[in-house]
Design an enzyme around this catalytic site. Structure first.
Site, PDB file in Angstrom:
ATOM      1  N   LYS A 211      13.640  -3.667  -4.124  1.00  9.07           N
ATOM      2  CA  LYS A 211      12.513  -2.988  -4.762  1.00  9.07           C
ATOM      3  C   LYS A 211      12.959  -1.643  -5.324  1.00  9.07           C
ATOM      4  CE  LYS A 211       7.773  -1.409  -3.782  1.00  9.07           C
ATOM      5  NZ  LYS A 211       6.776  -1.143  -2.715  1.00  9.07           N
ATOM      6  N   SER A 287       2.586  -3.331  -3.573  1.00  4.22           N
ATOM      7  CA  SER A 287       3.348  -2.869  -4.719  1.00  4.22           C
ATOM      8  C   SER A 287       4.745  -3.502  -4.824  1.00  4.22           C
ATOM      9  CB  SER A 287       3.504  -1.346  -4.662  1.00  4.22           C
ATOM     10  OG  SER A 287       4.185  -0.944  -3.483  1.00  4.22           O
ATOM     11  N   SER A 311       2.039  -3.515   1.250  1.00  7.74           N
ATOM     12  CA  SER A 311       2.781  -3.699  -0.005  1.00  7.74           C
ATOM     13  C   SER A 311       3.872  -4.751   0.052  1.00  7.74           C
ATOM     14  CB  SER A 311       3.402  -2.366  -0.441  1.00  7.74           C
ATOM     15  OG  SER A 311       2.400  -1.421  -0.685  1.00  7.74           O
TER      16      SER A 311
END
Length: 601
Positions: A211, A287, A311
Site C-alpha cells: 500500500k 483505504s 481499512s
C-alpha cells in the site's frame, strides 16, 4: 456557540453496566445526517465549508445533527482518558500453537509457519479447493522449485497483466507506482537463486504488493496524494517491507489507496478508482483498496495494507479475500505514514488464510533494540492441521449489532456461524456491547484529529492539490477541539473495559465484517471523489473496536449476495491472540470451500 449547547449523555460507570443478554442498554443505530454527494455538489459543499463565515456554523450543525455533541462533546463520563491502546502482554494459553523464538530471522519465522500448514493430503481431506483460480504462496514455491516456471516468467506475465488492466475498458486502478525494470531485476535475482537451489524462503520470487502508505524503495510514498513525497522523501523500506524483502519476495509496486486514507470507497480522483474485480462498476472499499484488488484479481497472493478504521478488513470483505489486522504494536510501524498513529496498524490481505499466516510470520515481532528484553511479547503460530481438535471455543455475539446490516449479509454470516457451531461444536454466547455508536464517533474524532495534526505543519500550502472529498474530510477533522479529543479517549478507556469483560467470558467476538456489500461507482465521483457517510458508516460498523482498542481481528469470505458480491465474517480477539483468530478463520475457510454457494432465498 454556548447559547446552542445541547444536553449530553450521562454515562453510567462501567461497573454498573450489564453486558449480558438481558441488558437494558439501548442499541443506537448509526445516526448519519449527510446526503451522498459527488461531482459539482461536492465542490459546492466544500466552498461552503471553507467559507470563514458559513464554515464554522455548518460544521457546528453537522456535529450536532450527527450526535457528536450529545454523545461526546457534552457527555459526562467518569473514566480517565486512554490515549494509546497498547496492551501488556498476557499469555492466553492458546490451543494448538507453536511459539516463535524472538531471536529468529524473518526467513526462519516463515519456515516455522510452513511447518504449521496442512499437507496437500490434509487440504484435500479438509475440502480446500485445489482448482481455486488464485495461486497461493506454496503454489509459486512448488512451481519454482520444480522448474515448471521461473520468477522471471511470472514477473513478465505480471507486468503484461497490469499494463492490460490499466487500459480501457478495465481501468482497474490497481497501482499508483510500479516499475517494470525493478520488478524484472528482483525476478532475475530470484530466478538465479532457484537455479542454484538456494531460495531464501517460500516467499522467494512471490509477487507482493505494498500500500502506498508504507515506504518501499525505489518508489515515492504519496499516501494517495500528488504532493506528499515532496515533503517526506522515501529513503528506506518500512520495517515490514524490509522483512519481506529479506525473505526474497518480489515487491511489485505501490497500490492505490483512498487519498490520505480519509475515505472508505477506494475512489481516488488523482489515480482513479481501484475497481472491484467481482464487478468493475462497484467500489473495492478502502483505504487499502489497491492491495485488496490485486489479491482478489489473482495478481498477487498477498499484499500489505494499513488498517486505521477497517481499512484492511473492509476492502478484504468487499473483494472476497482474507484480511488480518494484528494487535496494536505486533508489527513495527516504522516507515509507515503517521496519518493515525494510535489507531492505524499494518495489516495483511491474502487469498487464503494460509498465505495470511505465512506473511504474518514474516513481518511480526518488535524491533528488539527498541524494547527491553522483558517487554518482548510472545508470538504464537497456529498449527492449522489441528484446528479441528480445538475445543470449547466461545463466540460472543451481540444480536442487535450483528443484525444491523443488509438481509444478504445477515443471511450469509448467520449461516456461516451455524456451520461453525454444527461442525466444530463451538458455542455462541449472547452479550451486549454498549455505546457502539458513541465508539464509532469517538474513533472518527480520534483518527480525524491525528490526521489533521500531522498535516498542520505543511498541509495548508498543498490544500488546493487535495481531492475535493479529502478537503471536506480535513476541514471536518480540523474542527474537533482538544476537549472533544479527551472525551473520545475517555470513551476509549470505557470501551476497552467493556471488551475485556466480554473476553473474560468468550474467546472472540463474532460479527459481519461490513453492513453492506460493494455499492456502485458514480461517474462524476471519479474526478471529485464522493461524500457518502451513510454507506461509510455501514461499511465500518463492525471494524471500529479493532482500531480504537488495538485489538486483533480477521475477516474471511463466507459467501455472496444476490448480485454475486462477496460477504465477510469477522472475528475480533483478545490482545496478542492472533493464533486463535487464524485458527477460527481457517476453520471457516475449510467449511466455506466445501459448501460455497451464493446466499439468497
Amino acid at each position: 456557540m454556548g447559547l446552542f449547547r445541547s444536553k449530553g449523555v450521562i454515562y453510567r460507570p462501567v461497573k454498573d453496566v450489564n453486558l449480558g443478554p438481558d441488558s437494558t442498554e439501548f442499541y443506537l443505530q448509526a445516526n448519519v445526517k449527510a446526503p451522498r454527494m459527488t461531482g459539482i455538489l461536492v465542490k459546492i459543499f466544500t466552498w461552503f465549508l471553507e467559507s470563514p463565515i458559513l464554515g464554522p456554523l455548518l460544521l457546528y450543525i453537522l456535529k450536532g445533527n450527527n450526535l457528536i455533541h450529545k454523545l461526546i462533546t457534552n457527555a459526562d463520563l467518569e473514566e480517565s482518558p486512554l490515549y494509546v491502546p497498547s496492551h501488556h502482554f498476557e499469555d492466553h494459553k492458546e490451543q494448538e500453537v507453536k511459539c516463535l523464538d524472538s531471536a529468529l530471522t524473518p526467513e526462519e519465522q516463515v519456515q516455522l509457519a510452513i511447518e504449521c500448514l496442512p499437507t496437500s493430503s490434509e487440504k484435500a481431506h479438509n475440502g480446500t479447493n485445489s482448482s481455486f483460480s488464485r495461486w497461493t504462496i506454496m503454489d509459486y514455491s512448488r512451481a519454482y522449485s520444480s522448474g515448471e516456471i521461473t520468477p522471471l516468467m511470472v514477473a513478465e506475465r505480471f507486468i503484461a497483466a497490469v499494463n492490460e488492466s490499466s487500459k480501457p475498458p478495465l481501468r482497474m486502478g490497481f497501482f499508483i507506482h510500479y516499475s517494470a525494470d525493478d520488478i524484472l531485476r528482483q525476478a532475475n535475482e530470484s530466478t538465479l537463486r532457484y537455479k542454484k537451489g538456494e531460495p531464501i524462503s517460500v516467499l522467494d520470487g512471490v509477487p507482493v504488493a505494498i500500500k502506498d502508505e508504507m515506504d518501499c524503495l525505489p518508489y515515492p510514498t504519496t499516501g494517495g496524494t500528488k504532493w506528499l513525497h515532496r515533503e517526506r522523501p522515501c529513503t528506506d523500506d518500512a520495517c515490514c517491507v524490509k522483512r519481506l524483502r529479506l525473505c526474497g519476495a518480489i515487491l511489485v509496486g505501490k497500490t492505490n489507496m483512498h487519498e490520505l486514507g480519509v475515505g472508505i470507497s477506494g475512489i481516488n480522483p488523482h489515480y482513479g478508482a481501484a475497481r472491484n474485480p467481482y464487478d468493475t462498476n462497484k467500489i473495492s472499499g478502502g483505504s487499502s483498496s489497491g492491495s485488496a484488488t490485486v489479491v482478489s484479481a489473482g495478481l498477487c497472493p498477498v499484499a500489505l495494507g494499513v488498517d486505521g478504521g477497517g481499512s484492511v478488513r473492509v476492502p478484504a470483505s468487499l473483494c472476497g479475500v482474507v484480511g488480518l489486522k494484528p494487535t496494536f504494536g505486533r508489527v513495527p510501524h516504522s516507515g509507515v505514514l503517521p496519518l493515525n498513529w494510535t489507531v492505524g496498524m499494518v495489516g495483511i490481505l491474502a487469498g487464503t488464510v494460509e498465505d495470511a499466516l505465512i506473511t504474518y510470520a514474516a513481518i511480526s515481532g518488535e524491533i528488539s533494540s527498541h524494547q527491553p528484553s522483558n517487554m518482548l511479547t510472545k508470538i504464537n503460530l497456529p498449527l492449522l492441521p489441528l484446528t479441528k481438535s480445538i475445543c470449547d471455543i466461545k463466540l460472543a455475539k451481540y444480536g442487535k449489532w450483528f443484525d444491523d446490516c443488509s438481509d444478504d449479509v445477515i443471511l450469509c454470516c448467520s449461516r456461516a456461524l451455524r456451520k461453525l457451531q454444527d461442525h466444530y461444536g463451538w458455542k455462541t454466547i449472547d452479550v451486549t456491547i454498549p455505546d457502539i455508536e458513541a465508539m464509532r464517533l469517538a474513533h472518527y474524532l480520534t483518527i480525524g484529529s491525528e490526521c489533521s495534526t500531522w498535516f498542520d505543519s505543511f498541509g495548508e500550502k498543498y490544500f488546493a492539490e487535495f481531492g475535493w472529498d479529502a478537503r471536506v474530510a480535513l476541514n471536518i477533522y480540523g474542527a474537533f477541539s482538544g476537549k472533544e479529543y479527551i472525551k473520545a479517549q475517555k470513551l476509549r478507556n470505557r470501551q476497552l473495559q467493556f471488551h475485556m469483560k466480554i473476553f473474560a467470558e468468550a474467546d472472540v467476538i463474532v460479527s459481519p465484517t461490513t453492513g453492506v456489500t460493494a455499492y456502485s461507482i458514480q461517474d462524476d465521483a471519479l474526478k471529485t471523489g464522493e461524500l457518502d457517510y451513510v454507506n461509510g458508516a455501514a461499511l465500518v460498523r463492525y471494524s471500529i473496536s479493532g482500531n480504537f482498542l488495538g485489538l486483533p481481528a480477521v475477516t474471511v469470505p463466507v459467501g455472496y449476495d444476490k448480485l454475486g458480491l462477496p460477504i465477510g465474517l469477522q472475528f475480533i480477539g483478545r490482545p496478542w491472540a492472533e493464533a486463535t483468530l487464524i485458527h477460527l478463520a481457517f476453520a471457516t475457510q475449510v467449511i466455506e470451500f466445501v459448501t460455497a454457494k451464493k446466499c439468497g432465498p
